[in-house]
Scaffold this motif. Structure first.
Motif, PDB file in Angstrom:
ATOM      1  N   GLY A 146      15.562   6.689   1.734  1.00  0.00           N
ATOM      2  CA  GLY A 146      14.752   6.897   0.542  1.00  0.00           C
ATOM      3  C   GLY A 146      13.496   7.699   0.821  1.00  0.00           C
ATOM      4  O   GLY A 146      13.092   8.552   0.021  1.00  0.00           O
ATOM      5  N   GLY A 147      12.864   7.437   1.966  1.00  0.00           N
ATOM      6  CA  GLY A 147      11.652   8.157   2.321  1.00  0.00           C
ATOM      7  C   GLY A 147      11.884   9.649   2.493  1.00  0.00           C
ATOM      8  O   GLY A 147      11.109  10.472   1.998  1.00  0.00           O
ATOM      9  N   PHE A 201       0.839  -1.201   0.000  1.00  0.00           N
ATOM     10  CA  PHE A 201       0.000   0.000   0.000  1.00  0.00           C
ATOM     11  C   PHE A 201       0.872   1.249   0.000  1.00  0.00           C
ATOM     12  O   PHE A 201       0.690   2.162  -0.813  1.00  0.00           O
ATOM     13  CB  PHE A 201      -0.918   0.004   1.224  1.00  0.00           C
ATOM     14  N   PHE A 202       1.848   1.269   0.902  1.00  0.00           N
ATOM     15  CA  PHE A 202       2.734   2.422   0.992  1.00  0.00           C
ATOM     16  C   PHE A 202       3.570   2.597  -0.280  1.00  0.00           C
ATOM     17  O   PHE A 202       3.853   3.722  -0.696  1.00  0.00           O
ATOM     18  CB  PHE A 202       3.651   2.296   2.205  1.00  0.00           C
ATOM     19  N   GLN A 203       3.983   1.468  -0.888  1.00  0.00           N
ATOM     20  CA  GLN A 203       4.776   1.583  -2.118  1.00  0.00           C
ATOM     21  C   GLN A 203       4.006   2.361  -3.183  1.00  0.00           C
ATOM     22  O   GLN A 203       4.571   3.204  -3.880  1.00  0.00           O
ATOM     23  CB  GLN A 203       5.136   0.195  -2.674  1.00  0.00           C
ATOM     24  N   GLN A 204       2.722   2.087  -3.300  1.00  0.00           N
ATOM     25  CA  GLN A 204       1.944   2.742  -4.341  1.00  0.00           C
ATOM     26  C   GLN A 204       1.613   4.195  -4.004  1.00  0.00           C
ATOM     27  O   GLN A 204       1.548   5.040  -4.904  1.00  0.00           O
ATOM     28  CB  GLN A 204       0.662   1.951  -4.614  1.00  0.00           C
ATOM     29  N   VAL A 205       1.412   4.506  -2.717  1.00  0.00           N
ATOM     30  CA  VAL A 205       1.092   5.896  -2.388  1.00  0.00           C
ATOM     31  C   VAL A 205       2.340   6.773  -2.297  1.00  0.00           C
ATOM     32  O   VAL A 205       2.247   7.943  -1.923  1.00  0.00           O
ATOM     33  CB  VAL A 205       0.239   6.012  -1.098  1.00  0.00           C
ATOM     34  N   THR A 206       3.509   6.210  -2.651  1.00  0.00           N
ATOM     35  CA  THR A 206       4.648   7.088  -2.947  1.00  0.00           C
ATOM     36  C   THR A 206       4.365   7.825  -4.249  1.00  0.00           C
ATOM     37  O   THR A 206       4.956   8.873  -4.519  1.00  0.00           O
ATOM     38  CB  THR A 206       5.960   6.295  -3.126  1.00  0.00           C
ATOM     39  N   MET A 242       4.584   6.713   5.882  1.00  0.00           N
ATOM     40  CA  MET A 242       5.224   5.404   5.702  1.00  0.00           C
ATOM     41  C   MET A 242       6.629   5.374   6.298  1.00  0.00           C
ATOM     42  O   MET A 242       7.070   4.334   6.801  1.00  0.00           O
ATOM     43  CB  MET A 242       5.252   5.021   4.218  1.00  0.00           C
ATOM     44  N   THR A 243       7.321   6.491   6.274  1.00  0.00           N
ATOM     45  CA  THR A 243       8.672   6.539   6.849  1.00  0.00           C
ATOM     46  C   THR A 243       8.607   6.368   8.359  1.00  0.00           C
ATOM     47  O   THR A 243       9.429   5.658   8.956  1.00  0.00           O
ATOM     48  CB  THR A 243       9.360   7.863   6.471  1.00  0.00           C
ATOM     49  N   ILE A 244       7.627   6.999   8.986  1.00  0.00           N
ATOM     50  CA  ILE A 244       7.432   6.838  10.431  1.00  0.00           C
ATOM     51  C   ILE A 244       7.041   5.398  10.752  1.00  0.00           C
ATOM     52  O   ILE A 244       7.510   4.805  11.734  1.00  0.00           O
ATOM     53  CB  ILE A 244       6.358   7.827  10.945  1.00  0.00           C
ATOM     54  N   LEU A 290       8.839  -1.812  11.505  1.00  0.00           N
ATOM     55  CA  LEU A 290       9.487  -2.805  10.643  1.00  0.00           C
ATOM     56  C   LEU A 290      10.829  -3.230  11.228  1.00  0.00           C
ATOM     57  O   LEU A 290      11.761  -2.429  11.290  1.00  0.00           O
ATOM     58  CB  LEU A 290       9.701  -2.250   9.225  1.00  0.00           C
ATOM     59  N   PRO A 291      10.975  -4.505  11.659  1.00  0.00           N
ATOM     60  CA  PRO A 291      12.262  -4.979  12.169  1.00  0.00           C
ATOM     61  C   PRO A 291      13.229  -5.247  11.024  1.00  0.00           C
ATOM     62  O   PRO A 291      12.826  -5.400   9.876  1.00  0.00           O
ATOM     63  CB  PRO A 291      11.894  -6.274  12.900  1.00  0.00           C
TER      64      PRO A 291
END
Length: 499
Positions: A353-354, A291-296, A464-466, A472-473
């Protein structure tokens, strides 16, 4: 043994085994499945700027573009035009969910072959399309093709690659997506001036489909998939081939057999199993990451790049050239990810990247606001158009070494064997579903939000960066069958995953 900051149990020769020529060839061939997805992303945006294509199928777009006072943001706002692009993603969503069950029966490799053949048929129909119905039918078949390959390929790569280098090998899929995008943009540039150019651009999609399908036929299935289907002797041979004939593979094989037996003993529907509390972190990541990949906003920008650049002041040829430049920058940045992902880890690349993408999206919004005004009726100068391209390139680079390859890597490596195909199917389905919504609404959003569209994506990038920083481990270097360790030690997820 301590790996990636965690103590895990696993055979030393698997964790730190040499990279064999066989595993390199196998992973490169498998990763080439990304060609068809990349080619489609690149070709769609270019074709939709070709006048003969628009004249035959979407004449209303040309009439709107010819208007003397057309708002630059609204030039290509057409629901039928976006339906042509986005219909692929609904088909991809459906086929990716079906692929979960098919991979358990047929194996990862055979699903890749099936995807290539389906894509080949869709490309042939699109190249010979006589009406919109044929275009949409071809797009649907293309969608089935990329749905199958996008579900099977990342899992294939993660299961075959040595754990120490899993990240580098898995980024190959995104690299081939990038190659497909650049190749498509170059072909669009060469065919744009011909009345039949759009047919050639769409029809040539058969070439990458034929390449990846032929390649897939020449490689063996993954050891995990073979064990899952009870083919233990073939699994041993497959392990010896990719790990090296002088490597003791019995320990790894026994781990795979044990995982397979546990999965079969549960005898539960995988889509039900993944809803259990202990798999809550896995489920969240399989939804959140794609989801986050696409809303970049990357896919939207990739397949609307020529339209976008033409809207902000580039001519038709210049817009296609700008799209090629954007693709080349993305391709180079993926190579950076390949080099550093197993050294510095997944989290590091996600965070860097974020931040980079956020700055660039805000920069584009500011430049467009200053130069075109709130109404979007002012003409943007060449200098500012080049500045927009520069910011887009920096944005593409940030995506290329973070959310691009890592969004395929993470879902393919975090699941235990019994729900791995299911988890990957959910991840790909979410990816396609969100892409469909965004591709169907982007041109309308651009028309109404104007420069605010880029602030919309910038806001999601902050979110998404937060999310990555908190939830995310790190998974670098962890064997697939020992991945439970990262969740057991995570400050938040350990309440769900018990030792």
């Amino acid at each position: 043994m301590a790996v990636g900051g965690f103590a895990v149990d696993g055979p030393v020769n698997v964790l730190y085994g040499k990279i064999t020529l066989s595993v390199v060839i196998t992973c490169v061939v498998a990763a080439s499945s990304g060609l068809i997805f990349g080619y489609d992303i690149g070709i769609s945006g270019g074709v939709t700027t070709m006048v003969p294509f628009l004249h035959k199928f979407f004449p209303s777009v040309l009439r709107k573009a010819a208007g003397a006072k057309t708002n630059i943001y609204c030039m290509y706002d057409s629901q039928v035009l976006t339906a042509f692009t986005s219909s692929l993603y609904i088909a991809g969503l459906a086929s990716s969910l079906v692929a979960s069950r098919l991979t358990a029966v047929l194996g990862r490799r055979n699903i890749m072959v099936l995807g290539g053949c389906t894509f080949l048929a869709g490309a042939a129909i699109n190249g010979g399309a006589a009406n919109i119905a044929m275009l949409i039918l071809g797009r649907i078949l293309l969608g089935f093709g990329v749905g199958f390959t996008n579900q099977a390929t990342p899992v294939y790569l993660s299961e075959v690659a040595p754990p120490k280098w899993r990240g580098a090998f898995n980024t190959g899929f995104q690299f081939f997506i990038g190659i497909g995008v650049v190749a498509a943009n170059c072909i669009n540039f060469g065919t744009a001036k011909h009345s039949w150019g759009w047919r050639l651009s769409l029809g040539l999609a058969m070439v990458p489909a034929a390449i990846m399908t032929t390649g897939a036929l020449l490689i063996s299935d993954t050891p995990s998939s073979l064990v899952e289907r009870g083919k233990f002797d073939q699994a041993r041979k497959s392990l010896l081939k990719v790990r090296g004939t002088d490597t003791d593979v019995e320990t790894e094989l026994s781990e795979l057999v044990k995982s397979s037996e546990v999965a079969k003993a549960a005898n539960q529907e995988p889509f039900v199993t993944i809803l259990e509390r202990q798999y809550r972190p896995h489920l969240v990541m399989s939804i959140a990451i794609p989801f986050f990949q696409q809303v970049t906003g990357i896919n939207i920008i990739a397949f609307y790049a020529p339209v976008l650049f033409q809207s902000v002041g580039f001519g038709s040829d210049s817009a296609l050239t700008a799209a090629i430049i954007l693709g080349l920058v993305n391709l180079g940045s993926i190579l950076v990810s390949t080099v550093v992902v197993d050294r510095y880890g997944r989290r590091f690349l996600f965070l860097i990247g974020g931040i980079q993408m956020f700055i660039c999206q805000v920069g584009v919004a500011i430049v467009l606001w200053i130069t075109t005004g709130v109404s979007g009726t002012k003409h943007i100068s060449k200098g500012y158009a080049i500045l927009v391209l520069t910011l887009m390139c920096l944005y593409a680079a940030g995506f290329g070494w973070s959310w691009g390859p890592l969004s395929w890597l993470i879902p393919s490596e975090i699941f235990p064997m019994k729900i791995r195909p299911t988890g990957q199917s959910i991840s790909v389905a979410v990816n396609f579903g969100v892409t469909f919504i965004l591709s169907q609404t982007f041109l309308t959003m651009l028309c109404h939000f104007k420069f605010g569209t880029f602030l919309f994506y910038a806001g999601w990038i902050v979110t998404m960066t937060i999310f990555v920083a908190l939830f995310l481990p790190e998974t670098k270097g962890i064997p697939l069958d020992s991945m439970y360790a990262v969740w057991e030690r995570h400050w938040f997820w350990r309440r769900y995953v018990k030792a």
